[in-house]
Design a protein around this motif. Structure first.
Motif, PDB file in Angstrom:
ATOM      1  N   LEU A  26      31.873  10.200   4.638  1.00 13.36           N
ATOM      2  CA  LEU A  26      31.941   8.763   4.898  1.00 13.36           C
ATOM      3  C   LEU A  26      30.570   8.100   4.784  1.00 13.36           C
ATOM      4  O   LEU A  26      30.433   7.043   4.148  1.00 13.36           O
ATOM      5  CB  LEU A  26      32.516   8.507   6.292  1.00 13.36           C
ATOM      6  N   SER A  27      29.552   8.713   5.396  1.00 15.31           N
ATOM      7  CA  SER A  27      28.224   8.086   5.423  1.00 15.31           C
ATOM      8  C   SER A  27      27.592   8.017   4.038  1.00 15.31           C
ATOM      9  O   SER A  27      26.943   7.020   3.692  1.00 15.31           O
ATOM     10  CB  SER A  27      27.290   8.851   6.369  1.00 15.31           C
ATOM     11  N   ALA A  28      27.761   9.061   3.220  1.00 11.90           N
ATOM     12  CA  ALA A  28      27.151   9.073   1.886  1.00 11.90           C
ATOM     13  C   ALA A  28      27.697   7.950   0.989  1.00 11.90           C
ATOM     14  O   ALA A  28      26.908   7.207   0.387  1.00 11.90           O
ATOM     15  CB  ALA A  28      27.347  10.438   1.226  1.00 11.90           C
ATOM     16  N   PRO A  29      29.034   7.777   0.884  1.00 17.41           N
ATOM     17  CA  PRO A  29      29.547   6.684   0.057  1.00 17.41           C
ATOM     18  C   PRO A  29      29.123   5.296   0.547  1.00 17.41           C
ATOM     19  O   PRO A  29      28.835   4.413  -0.257  1.00 17.41           O
ATOM     20  CB  PRO A  29      31.065   6.856   0.143  1.00 17.41           C
ATOM     21  N   ILE A  30      29.086   5.116   1.883  1.00 17.03           N
ATOM     22  CA  ILE A  30      28.662   3.814   2.422  1.00 17.03           C
ATOM     23  C   ILE A  30      27.223   3.526   2.015  1.00 17.03           C
ATOM     24  O   ILE A  30      26.910   2.422   1.531  1.00 17.03           O
ATOM     25  CB  ILE A  30      28.788   3.784   3.963  1.00 17.03           C
ATOM     26  N   ALA A  31      26.337   4.495   2.209  1.00 20.73           N
ATOM     27  CA  ALA A  31      24.926   4.305   1.862  1.00 20.73           C
ATOM     28  C   ALA A  31      24.752   4.052   0.374  1.00 20.73           C
ATOM     29  O   ALA A  31      23.974   3.174  -0.040  1.00 20.73           O
ATOM     30  CB  ALA A  31      24.113   5.522   2.298  1.00 20.73           C
ATOM     31  N   LEU A  32      25.464   4.803  -0.447  1.00 16.79           N
ATOM     32  CA  LEU A  32      25.372   4.622  -1.896  1.00 16.79           C
ATOM     33  C   LEU A  32      25.888   3.266  -2.319  1.00 16.79           C
ATOM     34  O   LEU A  32      25.294   2.596  -3.175  1.00 16.79           O
ATOM     35  CB  LEU A  32      26.145   5.739  -2.612  1.00 16.79           C
ATOM     36  N   PHE A  33      26.983   2.842  -1.723  1.00 16.35           N
ATOM     37  CA  PHE A  33      27.601   1.567  -2.092  1.00 16.35           C
ATOM     38  C   PHE A  33      26.697   0.382  -1.757  1.00 16.35           C
ATOM     39  O   PHE A  33      26.347  -0.417  -2.629  1.00 16.35           O
ATOM     40  CB  PHE A  33      28.951   1.424  -1.378  1.00 16.35           C
ATOM     41  N   ILE A  34      26.326   0.271  -0.475  1.00 13.43           N
ATOM     42  CA  ILE A  34      25.534  -0.901  -0.086  1.00 13.43           C
ATOM     43  C   ILE A  34      24.116  -0.820  -0.640  1.00 13.43           C
ATOM     44  O   ILE A  34      23.500  -1.848  -0.960  1.00 13.43           O
ATOM     45  CB  ILE A  34      25.518  -1.096   1.444  1.00 13.43           C
ATOM     46  N   GLY A  35      23.591   0.407  -0.780  1.00 11.63           N
ATOM     47  CA  GLY A  35      22.250   0.558  -1.333  1.00 11.63           C
ATOM     48  C   GLY A  35      22.182   0.172  -2.799  1.00 11.63           C
ATOM     49  O   GLY A  35      21.238  -0.497  -3.238  1.00 11.63           O
ATOM     50  N   SER A  36      23.178   0.580  -3.567  1.00  6.56           N
ATOM     51  CA  SER A  36      23.189   0.284  -5.008  1.00  6.56           C
ATOM     52  C   SER A  36      23.351  -1.203  -5.269  1.00  6.56           C
ATOM     53  O   SER A  36      22.615  -1.786  -6.095  1.00  6.56           O
ATOM     54  CB  SER A  36      24.326   1.059  -5.687  1.00  6.56           C
ATOM     55  N   ILE A  37      24.285  -1.830  -4.576  1.00  3.01           N
ATOM     56  CA  ILE A  37      24.479  -3.276  -4.757  1.00  3.01           C
ATOM     57  C   ILE A  37      23.236  -4.035  -4.312  1.00  3.01           C
ATOM     58  O   ILE A  37      22.785  -4.977  -4.977  1.00  3.01           O
ATOM     59  CB  ILE A  37      25.710  -3.762  -3.967  1.00  3.01           C
ATOM     60  N   GLY A  38      22.661  -3.615  -3.190  1.00  2.84           N
ATOM     61  CA  GLY A  38      21.465  -4.284  -2.683  1.00  2.84           C
ATOM     62  C   GLY A  38      20.285  -4.151  -3.622  1.00  2.84           C
ATOM     63  O   GLY A  38      19.575  -5.131  -3.886  1.00  2.84           O
ATOM     64  N   ALA A  39      20.067  -2.947  -4.137  1.00  2.00           N
ATOM     65  CA  ALA A  39      18.937  -2.723  -5.040  1.00  2.00           C
ATOM     66  C   ALA A  39      19.075  -3.548  -6.310  1.00  2.00           C
ATOM     67  O   ALA A  39      18.115  -4.169  -6.783  1.00  2.00           O
ATOM     68  CB  ALA A  39      18.830  -1.237  -5.378  1.00  2.00           C
TER      69      ALA A  39
ATOM     70  N   ILE B 152      20.106   4.811  -1.085  1.00  2.00           N
ATOM     71  CA  ILE B 152      20.663   5.511  -2.247  1.00  2.00           C
ATOM     72  C   ILE B 152      20.214   6.970  -2.253  1.00  2.00           C
ATOM     73  O   ILE B 152      21.028   7.884  -2.431  1.00  2.00           O
ATOM     74  CB  ILE B 152      20.224   4.815  -3.550  1.00  2.00           C
ATOM     75  N   ALA B 153      18.921   7.187  -2.048  1.00  2.00           N
ATOM     76  CA  ALA B 153      18.380   8.541  -2.056  1.00  2.00           C
ATOM     77  C   ALA B 153      19.003   9.390  -0.953  1.00  2.00           C
ATOM     78  O   ALA B 153      19.369  10.556  -1.170  1.00  2.00           O
ATOM     79  CB  ALA B 153      16.862   8.491  -1.890  1.00  2.00           C
ATOM     80  N   MET B 154      19.143   8.801   0.238  1.00  2.00           N
ATOM     81  CA  MET B 154      19.717   9.537   1.354  1.00  2.00           C
ATOM     82  C   MET B 154      21.186   9.855   1.101  1.00  2.00           C
ATOM     83  O   MET B 154      21.670  10.951   1.407  1.00  2.00           O
ATOM     84  CB  MET B 154      19.563   8.727   2.636  1.00  2.00           C
ATOM     85  N   GLY B 155      21.912   8.872   0.541  1.00  2.00           N
ATOM     86  CA  GLY B 155      23.320   9.101   0.240  1.00  2.00           C
ATOM     87  C   GLY B 155      23.516  10.229  -0.760  1.00  2.00           C
ATOM     88  O   GLY B 155      24.370  11.108  -0.596  1.00  2.00           O
ATOM     89  N   LEU B 156      22.693  10.230  -1.803  1.00  2.00           N
ATOM     90  CA  LEU B 156      22.777  11.274  -2.813  1.00  2.00           C
ATOM     91  C   LEU B 156      22.380  12.635  -2.239  1.00  2.00           C
ATOM     92  O   LEU B 156      23.012  13.661  -2.506  1.00  2.00           O
ATOM     93  CB  LEU B 156      21.877  10.931  -4.007  1.00  2.00           C
ATOM     94  N   TRP B 157      21.336  12.631  -1.424  1.00  2.00           N
ATOM     95  CA  TRP B 157      20.821  13.877  -0.877  1.00  2.00           C
ATOM     96  C   TRP B 157      21.841  14.574   0.024  1.00  2.00           C
ATOM     97  O   TRP B 157      22.118  15.778  -0.137  1.00  2.00           O
ATOM     98  CB  TRP B 157      19.534  13.616  -0.105  1.00  2.00           C
ATOM     99  N   ILE B 158      22.411  13.839   0.973  1.00  2.00           N
ATOM    100  CA  ILE B 158      23.338  14.488   1.908  1.00  2.00           C
ATOM    101  C   ILE B 158      24.641  14.850   1.217  1.00  2.00           C
ATOM    102  O   ILE B 158      25.323  15.804   1.608  1.00  2.00           O
ATOM    103  CB  ILE B 158      23.621  13.606   3.142  1.00  2.00           C
TER     104      ILE B 158
END
Length: 247
Positions: A186-199, A238-244
């Motif tokens: 759950l945490s990885a997709p959330i971080a990737l989603f909001i991080g990618s759109i934000g970046a 994004i990095a944290m989402g990918l890493w975990i």
């Protein structure tokens, strides 16, 4: 208002039953730290304050005199001693430095407690996840102001306004889960989603459209310029989402 002493100051400040002027206390503290003997006069009623302001043609209190010369209020006193006085609209990175600095210290403390060392991979993971939580808290303090500022540049929020209200909660949830190491699905997709759109949104606004905006990364009332800080926040997610996810 005069004195023969070169280290003598006179201050008039509001000291009322229901109001003690904080800038008066700050002015006295500054003067005493500079070695001044302070002659402290209290304005104990609204009538006394109004009469004082009218007599000396000033709009605020406290007011300070040094060697018989009117210096002014607390900001003017700071300027008199060569100290920086920031305007209300000046940019400041202080909130960002405080958040990331405290996140570093907290992550190192957690790593030391868990592993007996601060030089661990987990410390870096905790740094990012703790920073996400602290940044989310800043946004959640005034969600209306945050969402309004966020709408200036976030591409998804501009299409779906409610996203501006959901973003801080998503960031906080992902951060908490990453601290615990639980529910990575759950945490990885959330971080990737909001991080990618934000970046992508920040990059477009700042580096493509060349817009000068304030960053909503530390809340809706901040004076942090949109750019490197917000981009870093999103890239970290994004990095944290990918890493975990990979780990």
């Amino acid at each position: 208002m005069s004195s023969n002493s070169q280290n003598h100051a006179t201050i008039y400040r509001m000291v009322m039953k229901n109001h003690l002027c904080p800038f008066g206390l700050k002015s006295i503290d500054l003067l005493e730290r500079k070695g001044f003997e302070v002659e402290d006069h209290h304005l104990e009623t609204r009538e006394q304050t109004d009469a004082f302001q009218k007599k000396h043609n000033v709009d605020t209190t406290p007011q300070t005199w040094i060697n018989g010369h009117l210096i002014g209020g607390y900001d003017e006193l700071r300027e008199y001693f060569g100290k920086e006085v920031k305007g209300s609209d000046e940019t400041s990175y202080t909130p960002v430095i405080a958040i990331f600095g405290l996140s570093f210290l907290m992550a190192f403390a957690m790593s030391w407690d868990a592993y007996g060392s601060i030089l661990t991979v987990r410390a870096i993971e905790w740094f990012i996840s703790v920073a996400m939580c602290l940044l989310a808290v800043q946004k959640l303090q005034d969600i209306e102001s945050f969402s309004t500022m966020f709408l200036n540049y976030d591409l998804l929020a501009q299409r779906w306004v409610r996203y501006g209200y959901l973003y801080p909660s998503g960031e906080a949830l992902a951060g908490v889960l990453m601290i615990s190491g639980a529910l990575t699905w759950l945490s990885a997709p959330i971080a990737l989603f909001i991080g990618s759109i934000g970046a992508f949104s920040v990059f477009k606004a700042v580096y493509v459209d060349k817009r000068e905006l304030k960053c909503a990364c530390v809340g809706g009332n901040s004076n942090v310029p949109l750019g490197f800080v917000s981009l870093t926040e999103n890239l970290m997610m994004i990095a944290m989402g990918l890493w975990i996810w990979v780990k």
